[in-house]
Enzyme design. Sequence first.
Site, PDB file in Angstrom:
ATOM      1  N   HIS A  44     159.581  81.652  21.489  1.00 49.51           N
ATOM      2  CA  HIS A  44     158.654  81.986  20.415  1.00 49.51           C
ATOM      3  C   HIS A  44     157.798  83.155  20.529  1.00 49.51           C
ATOM      4  CE1 HIS A  44     159.944  78.196  18.312  1.00 49.51           C
ATOM      5  NE2 HIS A  44     159.692  77.544  19.344  1.00 49.51           N
ATOM      6  N   CYS A  48     160.329  85.956  17.701  1.00 44.94           N
ATOM      7  CA  CYS A  48     159.820  86.272  16.243  1.00 44.94           C
ATOM      8  C   CYS A  48     158.747  87.171  16.622  1.00 44.94           C
ATOM      9  CB  CYS A  48     159.397  85.143  15.499  1.00 44.94           C
ATOM     10  SG  CYS A  48     160.525  83.952  14.895  1.00 44.94           S
TER      11      CYS A  48
END
Length: 312
Positions: free
Chosen positions: A139, A181
Amino acid sequence: MAEDTKNDYADTIDAKPSRTDPFSIFTKKKKNELEGQPEDSSGNQYRILIPTLQYNIAYKKLGKCIIINNKNFAKETGMFTRNGTDKDAGDLQKCFRDIGFEVLIHNDLSCNKMREVLGEVANEDHSEAACFSCILLSHGDEGLIYGTDAFMAIKDLTTLFRGDRCQSLIGKPKLFFIQACRGSEFDDGIQTDSGSSNDTLEMDANPRYKIPVEADFLYAYSTVPGTLGYYSWRNPGKGSWFVQSLCSVLNEYGKRLDILQILTLVNYKVARNYESQSDDPRFCMKKQVPCVVSMLTKELYFHKSIPPAPQI
């Protein structure tokens, strides 16, 4: 980036590949056409390759490729399990091994452990290696990457390999591929009928007596930055759009094209072939395009032989 517990969209959205393969335009061309060679007055195709403008990879080893594959996260981070990342890691391992890298995978590392693992690699002697590669699967947010316990600045990891800290890699390419991301914006895409364009890359030579400490780095991000940064899409069964496209292009062109040509094709494939599908209209028909930031000072080919210059 926290995710909704019911829908878990960033981890479960299915990609919608195009029915047509954009790379079919290359399979119909001759090899020299594929490499972008100009045409002389006689109609023969050629490309002038200057050895001094190519990285030397005629070393004993191509180099190490470190894959950090973070799938499971501590509850306090608010991050959910990254289903599909193991497929990415496995495909990357095979792909980079086939090119010639020594590949090592590290699963579920904390921030301190990521820093420790890469710090140890940076302190190794790379004098017999042509380059170094690192792949971060996790992430993230703009400028940040998540360990299993918290987040940290990506720069804290990449600076370990700067010229003033890892001298055995001075003047050698240091490649970082980052699947994460970079924020919480969606790319809605835009309908277009515009054709392709050709760009020319110009490169200035570095002084022989000094090399910038930030030189010879390349960062390939799965998505672009933005005001709030963009989501990066991943399918739990098929893997992430970026990694799967990267592996596909490397498998076919990894020993034929230079790294920037390869990553341009990856950009093309992600941008044209994928579109999110969801029952929730907020997450439906979204697009993505990777981002390449290059401080490379030469062309990088993963083959040792340099084609001879054309006879004039």
